[in-house]
Each structure stands twice: as C-alpha cells, then as structure tokens.
Design a protein around this motif. Structure first.
Motif, PDB file in Angstrom:
ATOM      1  N   VAL A  50       0.951  -1.178   0.237  1.00 42.25           N
ATOM      2  CA  VAL A  50      -0.207  -0.080  -0.116  1.00 42.25           C
ATOM      3  C   VAL A  50       0.488   1.349  -0.077  1.00 42.25           C
ATOM      4  O   VAL A  50       0.439   1.834  -0.340  1.00 42.25           O
ATOM      5  CB  VAL A  50      -0.398  -0.334   0.865  1.00 42.25           C
ATOM      6  N   ALA A  51       1.725   1.389   0.746  1.00 41.90           N
ATOM      7  CA  ALA A  51       2.912   2.387   0.968  1.00 41.90           C
ATOM      8  C   ALA A  51       3.176   2.993  -0.560  1.00 41.90           C
ATOM      9  O   ALA A  51       3.617   4.384  -0.572  1.00 41.90           O
ATOM     10  CB  ALA A  51       4.243   2.259   2.024  1.00 41.90           C
ATOM     11  N   PHE A  52       3.659   1.893  -1.462  1.00 43.37           N
ATOM     12  CA  PHE A  52       4.457   2.168  -2.360  1.00 43.37           C
ATOM     13  C   PHE A  52       3.365   2.732  -3.994  1.00 43.37           C
ATOM     14  O   PHE A  52       3.610   3.745  -4.595  1.00 43.37           O
ATOM     15  CB  PHE A  52       5.060   1.013  -3.246  1.00 43.37           C
ATOM     16  N   VAL A  53       1.570   2.552  -3.517  1.00 43.36           N
ATOM     17  CA  VAL A  53       1.047   2.969  -4.109  1.00 43.36           C
ATOM     18  C   VAL A  53       0.644   4.651  -4.038  1.00 43.36           C
ATOM     19  O   VAL A  53       0.852   5.158  -4.443  1.00 43.36           O
ATOM     20  CB  VAL A  53      -0.244   2.183  -4.160  1.00 43.36           C
ATOM     21  N   ALA A  54       0.856   4.688  -2.635  1.00 47.23           N
ATOM     22  CA  ALA A  54       0.591   6.106  -1.958  1.00 47.23           C
ATOM     23  C   ALA A  54       2.274   7.036  -2.664  1.00 47.23           C
ATOM     24  O   ALA A  54       1.862   8.176  -2.714  1.00 47.23           O
ATOM     25  CB  ALA A  54       0.889   6.133  -0.407  1.00 47.23           C
ATOM     26  N   ARG A  55       2.852   6.545  -2.061  1.00 46.65           N
ATOM     27  CA  ARG A  55       4.177   7.396  -2.693  1.00 46.65           C
ATOM     28  C   ARG A  55       4.604   8.290  -3.899  1.00 46.65           C
ATOM     29  O   ARG A  55       4.620   9.411  -3.515  1.00 46.65           O
ATOM     30  CB  ARG A  55       5.897   6.611  -2.284  1.00 46.65           C
ATOM     31  N   PRO A  56       3.584   7.821  -5.053  1.00 50.81           N
ATOM     32  CA  PRO A  56       4.124   8.744  -6.342  1.00 50.81           C
ATOM     33  C   PRO A  56       2.935  10.064  -6.078  1.00 50.81           C
ATOM     34  O   PRO A  56       3.433  10.858  -6.002  1.00 50.81           O
ATOM     35  CB  PRO A  56       3.127   8.072  -7.094  1.00 50.81           C
ATOM     36  N   LEU A  57       1.736   9.667  -5.130  1.00 56.90           N
ATOM     37  CA  LEU A  57       1.063  10.867  -5.033  1.00 56.90           C
ATOM     38  C   LEU A  57       2.021  12.092  -3.967  1.00 56.90           C
ATOM     39  O   LEU A  57       1.749  12.706  -3.890  1.00 56.90           O
ATOM     40  CB  LEU A  57      -0.514  10.001  -3.791  1.00 56.90           C
ATOM     41  N   GLY A  58       2.469  11.070  -2.685  1.00 58.27           N
ATOM     42  CA  GLY A  58       3.625  11.956  -1.745  1.00 58.27           C
ATOM     43  C   GLY A  58       4.387  13.022  -2.589  1.00 58.27           C
ATOM     44  O   GLY A  58       4.651  13.376  -2.522  1.00 58.27           O
ATOM     45  N   ALA A  59       4.738  11.996  -3.319  1.00 60.18           N
ATOM     46  CA  ALA A  59       5.799  12.712  -5.023  1.00 60.18           C
ATOM     47  C   ALA A  59       5.289  13.913  -5.413  1.00 60.18           C
ATOM     48  O   ALA A  59       6.604  14.721  -5.491  1.00 60.18           O
ATOM     49  CB  ALA A  59       6.998  11.916  -5.467  1.00 60.18           C
ATOM     50  N   ILE A  60       3.931  13.824  -6.155  1.00 53.91           N
ATOM     51  CA  ILE A  60       3.533  14.979  -6.686  1.00 53.91           C
ATOM     52  C   ILE A  60       3.045  15.901  -5.073  1.00 53.91           C
ATOM     53  O   ILE A  60       3.283  17.024  -5.926  1.00 53.91           O
ATOM     54  CB  ILE A  60       2.182  14.585  -7.144  1.00 53.91           C
ATOM     55  N   VAL A  61       2.573  15.595  -4.177  1.00 46.33           N
ATOM     56  CA  VAL A  61       1.971  16.526  -3.393  1.00 46.33           C
ATOM     57  C   VAL A  61       3.545  17.274  -3.054  1.00 46.33           C
ATOM     58  O   VAL A  61       2.939  18.673  -2.224  1.00 46.33           O
ATOM     59  CB  VAL A  61       1.748  15.832  -2.212  1.00 46.33           C
ATOM     60  N   PHE A  62       4.091  16.606  -1.980  1.00 52.21           N
ATOM     61  CA  PHE A  62       5.642  17.500  -1.583  1.00 52.21           C
ATOM     62  C   PHE A  62       6.453  17.521  -2.549  1.00 52.21           C
ATOM     63  O   PHE A  62       7.099  18.803  -2.381  1.00 52.21           O
ATOM     64  CB  PHE A  62       6.329  16.136  -0.657  1.00 52.21           C
ATOM     65  N   GLY A  63       6.102  17.477  -3.986  1.00 51.79           N
ATOM     66  CA  GLY A  63       7.298  18.114  -4.934  1.00 51.79           C
ATOM     67  C   GLY A  63       6.567  19.249  -4.775  1.00 51.79           C
ATOM     68  O   GLY A  63       7.673  20.616  -5.498  1.00 51.79           O
ATOM     69  N   HIS A  64       5.606  19.279  -4.704  1.00 57.56           N
ATOM     70  CA  HIS A  64       4.409  21.142  -5.234  1.00 57.56           C
ATOM     71  C   HIS A  64       5.867  21.664  -4.289  1.00 57.56           C
ATOM     72  O   HIS A  64       5.833  22.999  -4.720  1.00 57.56           O
ATOM     73  CB  HIS A  64       3.407  20.599  -5.214  1.00 57.56           C
ATOM     74  N   TYR A  65       5.446  21.641  -3.396  1.00 59.51           N
ATOM     75  CA  TYR A  65       5.600  22.004  -2.366  1.00 59.51           C
ATOM     76  C   TYR A  65       7.799  22.319  -2.224  1.00 59.51           C
ATOM     77  O   TYR A  65       8.400  23.362  -1.922  1.00 59.51           O
ATOM     78  CB  TYR A  65       5.547  21.923  -0.444  1.00 59.51           C
ATOM     79  N   GLY A  66       8.244  21.451  -2.194  1.00 58.53           N
ATOM     80  CA  GLY A  66       9.983  20.945  -2.537  1.00 58.53           C
ATOM     81  C   GLY A  66      10.232  22.115  -4.255  1.00 58.53           C
ATOM     82  O   GLY A  66      11.162  22.808  -4.037  1.00 58.53           O
ATOM     83  N   ASP A  67       8.996  22.642  -5.291  1.00 52.23           N
ATOM     84  CA  ASP A  67       9.494  23.106  -6.512  1.00 52.23           C
ATOM     85  C   ASP A  67       9.269  24.060  -6.154  1.00 52.23           C
ATOM     86  O   ASP A  67       9.593  25.383  -6.330  1.00 52.23           O
ATOM     87  CB  ASP A  67       8.854  22.304  -7.540  1.00 52.23           C
ATOM     88  N   ARG A  68       8.531  24.234  -5.159  1.00 51.46           N
ATOM     89  CA  ARG A  68       7.542  26.142  -5.433  1.00 51.46           C
ATOM     90  C   ARG A  68       8.435  26.886  -3.568  1.00 51.46           C
ATOM     91  O   ARG A  68       8.938  28.009  -3.858  1.00 51.46           O
ATOM     92  CB  ARG A  68       6.172  26.281  -4.890  1.00 51.46           C
ATOM     93  N   TRP A  69       8.448  26.008  -3.020  1.00 53.45           N
ATOM     94  CA  TRP A  69       9.409  26.355  -1.277  1.00 53.45           C
ATOM     95  C   TRP A  69      10.734  26.278  -0.960  1.00 53.45           C
ATOM     96  O   TRP A  69      10.807  26.247   0.555  1.00 53.45           O
ATOM     97  CB  TRP A  69       7.717  26.839  -0.177  1.00 53.45           C
ATOM     98  N   GLY A  70      11.128  25.183  -1.444  1.00 52.87           N
ATOM     99  CA  GLY A  70      12.362  24.634  -1.184  1.00 52.87           C
ATOM    100  C   GLY A  70      12.645  23.688  -0.338  1.00 52.87           C
ATOM    101  O   GLY A  70      11.213  22.817  -0.286  1.00 52.87           O
ATOM    102  N   ARG A  71      13.345  23.000  -0.549  1.00 50.13           N
ATOM    103  CA  ARG A  71      13.684  21.158  -0.113  1.00 50.13           C
ATOM    104  C   ARG A  71      13.178  21.368   1.753  1.00 50.13           C
ATOM    105  O   ARG A  71      13.212  20.286   2.068  1.00 50.13           O
ATOM    106  CB  ARG A  71      14.952  21.384  -0.676  1.00 50.13           C
TER     107      ARG A  71
END
Length: 435
Positions: A50-71
C-alpha cells in the motif's frame, strides 16, 4: 550537507523498513491470524505494498511544495509524518483485541508512511546533489542512498536485539517484542529534526528562485506531465528492478529463509545486517563509477548482471545452507546498490530545475510500485504455484525492462545542475551532452 541528507534518510528508511521486516515475520499472525500461512503472508505483504501506491502521490504533493518553497521545510514535514505514523503502528492493538479495525488502521498508517517517503527521497537527493561540484554529483548523491542501507541494517539489528532480549520466544515476540523497533523511532525522529534544522536551502534552488525558474504559473506536476512525461515513464522502468532486488531481499527472502528453508530467525536477521553493509559499499561504488563512466552505462551493466543473478539465485538457495542464503541475499543487495548509486544523480539530472523535485520523485516512486510493491506481493503466490524459479523469472523480466528503458534515456553526468529544459535522446552511450 551530505551528512544531513544521510541522517534524515537513514531515519525515514529505518521507519519504512521495520514495517517490511515485521510484515515478513509477524504481521500475518498479529493482524491476519484467520487467513492461514499463505493467505496471511499475501495480506501482510499487501499492506506493505500500500505504501508504494501512496508514494507517487506523496511525490506529487511534497514535490509541489519542494519545487515552490524549497527542499528544507518539505523534508522536515516528511520526517515528522513518517515518525509519528511509525510510533502509532507500534501502539496498534492486534486483530484479536479490536477485530477488523486493526488491519484497517494498519493500512491507513502504512499509507501515511508511503506519502512521507514519496516526498523524502527526491528532496534528500536534491539536497546533496544540488550542493555537489560539477563532475562529482554521482558521488555526493549516494549519501541519501546509503541512508537506505543503514536504515535497513538498523531495522534488522533492532529486530535481532529484540529477539535476543525476549529470549527467542515466539510468544513474547508476537505479543510485544515486535513493537519495540517501532517505538524506538521516537528517539531517531528527534535526531533527524535536529539534523534537518541545521541545514540551509540549496544554492541551486535559490538561484532558480531568483531567475523565477522554480515558480511557473502552472503547477510543477502539470509541467512534468506536459513536458517530460516520457522521462517519467522510462525512469519508472529503470528503477523497477532496483526496487525489486532490494524488497525481494528485504521482505520475501526473509520469509523464504525462515519459513521455507528453516533457517533460524536470528541467523536471517544477522545476514540482513551484513547484506546492508554490502548495499552501502556498492552504492558508493556505483555512484563513483557513474561520475567516471556515465550513469547509463553502470545501470545497463547492472541490469544485465541482474538477469544472470535472478536465474541462478533460487537453485543456490534450494541447498538450504545459511551460507548459500547469505550469498544469494548479498548478491541481490550488491546489484541493488550498484544501480541505486547512479540513480540518485541520474533522475534529478534528467528533469528541469523548475520541477525537478516533482519529476524525480514521481518517476522514482513509479518504479517503487513496479518493483517494490508488486514483486513481493506476487512472489509467495508464484512460488506456491510454479516454484521459486518463477520469482527469479519475474526479476529477470524487470531487469530486461530496466536495460531497455535506460538505453532510451540520455546520459546526464556532464549536465549542469541548473537547467530549465529537458535533454534530447542520446542514441549512443559515447555521446555526452554539453553542460
């Protein structure tokens, strides 16, 4: 900076891997006691998947903040999410006490872990790779990768110590012993927060923000889908076998060694610690070689070797010898490390700076579904229906897919860290892009 990335990923992967170890050793009995051995193992590994299914969604959500507001701020958030969900799993009552609510809660908490790790890997790798000097990104980017190996070693060591403390008693281990590694995460999270709080934002992100490269009008995910969807799909194929080699070794072979081969649990856990050291060594080797010979070349060679390993490993394991088991496990982890080293720099280099966090994270975690979620779930069923060689054939297929997908991508080792366009395909490995 490299050490800060290493510490953070070590803690996150420790939290993630203790779940996999527990799923292999006890979760079928604790949360799925009515299903029997095979069905219970499948259900246990399914909750892990189940965690692996959630990981791409986590990448999308946190990627948005990481690309906009920093690592940095994004990585602190993922660390807290992972730590709190891990502690909650350690406090979760068994199915005998609260019925179906136990496995349901387990799945929800595993989803939270997956979301957190989906945002962790790209941010930690960017943290080190974007600080690295030109020509040495492959070496510096291995530090977060090694965190995975250390996290797995700590996971195995904690379970081994727990097993020794409870006196090798199955009843005590099933009752409370398995919870100790999960609750111990509280201490590690505090260490991780201290490490993450001491770092600065990467110079590449600061420069990109100044040039307005990392703040486009469309979302980072929309930019990736529109401009580099091909790279996302190909990178998922590249990393599929990397995940499969690790998680087949870390989860399925742990069950195979104890349940099928009859090797003592303490021996299997001890061999897991040794195998984790093998991963760390080969991650460094793969990253260093990728700076000299190119990312693609190292990953392709590893894929070919993985085909050979997958064909020969189960006949070796069938001897039932702990030594043979250790060699098979070490082989899986050595090949994982050799490919995983270059991946830490390869994936971020393929994506434009303005959505690099999102692009690298989504593609990496797509590979997690392909190689980390599906193979451990299918492995018990394939082995029960067709024999253990069917598991080897599955890994070989993933390895061939990785070779083909890697060949279709461009070499990136000479690429500048700060760029705002994707690269055209390079048809020959000898062709090098101009920085």
């Amino acid at each position: 900076m490299a050490i800060a990335g290493l510490v953070g990923t070590t803690i996150e992967y420790y939290d993630f891997f203790i779940y996999g170890t527990a799923a292999a050793l006890v979760f079928s009995d604790v949360f799925f006691p009515a299903l029997g051995d095979v069905a219970g193992s499948v259900a246990s590994f399914a909750t892990s998947a189940v965690a692996f299914v959630a990981r791409p969604l986590g990448a999308i959500v946190f990627g948005h903040y990481g690309d906009r507001w920093g690592r940095k701020r994004t990585l602190v958030t993922t660390l807290l999410m992972m730590g709190l969900s891990t502690i909650a799993i350690g406090l979760l009552p068994p199915a005998e006490a609260i019925g179906v609510a136990a496995p349901v809660a387990l799945v929800v908490l595993r989803l939270v872990q997956g979301l957190a790790l989906g945002g962790e890997w790209p941010g930690a790798n960017l943290l080190t790779a974007e600080y690295a000097p030109q020509g040495r990104r492959g070496f510096y980017a291995v530090f977060p990768q090694v965190g995975g190996a250390i996290g797995f070693a700590l996971s195995s060591a904690t379970f081994l110590a727990t097993d020794v403390i409870v006196g090798n008693s199955d009843d005590a281990f099933l009752s409370y012993g398995w919870r100790i590694p999960f609750l111990a995460s509280a201490v590690l999270v505090l260490v991780g927060l201290w490490a993450r709080g001491s770092i600065d934002e990467t110079p590449v992100f600061r420069a990109a923000s100044t040039k307005a490269l990392s703040t486009p009008r469309r979302s980072p995910f929309a930019g990736v889908v529109r401009e580099q969807w091909r790279e996302v799909l190909l990178c998922g194929g590249v990393t599929g076998v990397v995940f499969a080699l690790f998680y087949i070794g870390a989860t399925y072979l742990t069950t195979y060694g104890t349940a099928t081969l009859g090797i003592e649990r303490q021996i299997v856990l001890s061999l897991g610690i040794v195998a984790a050291a093998v991963v760390a060594l080969f991650v460094f080797l793969g990253g260093r070689l990728s700076d000299r010979y190119g990312r693609r070349n190292i990953i392709i060679v590893t894929g070919v070797l993985a085909v050979v390993w997958s064909i020969g490993v189960f006949p070796l394991l069938s001897t039932g010898s702990p030594l043979a088991f250790g060699l098979g496990l070490a082989g899986a982890f050595a090949l994982n490390g050799l490919a995983f080293g270059p991946v830490g720099a390869f994936l971020p280099e393929l994506f434009a700076t303005r959505y690099r966090y999102t692009g690298a994270g989504v593609s990496f975690n797509l590979g997690g579904i392909i190689g980390g979620a599906v193979p451990p779930l299918l492995a018990p069923v394939l082995a029960d229906s067709f024999g253990a060689m069917a598991v080897g054939a599955m890994i070989a297929l993933l390895a061939v897919t990785s070779v083909v997908c890697t060949w279709a991508l461009t070499e990136t080792s000479n690429r500048s860290s700060l760029h705002d366009q994707h690269l055209p395909r390079v048809r020959r490995a000898s062709e090098q892009p101009v920085p």
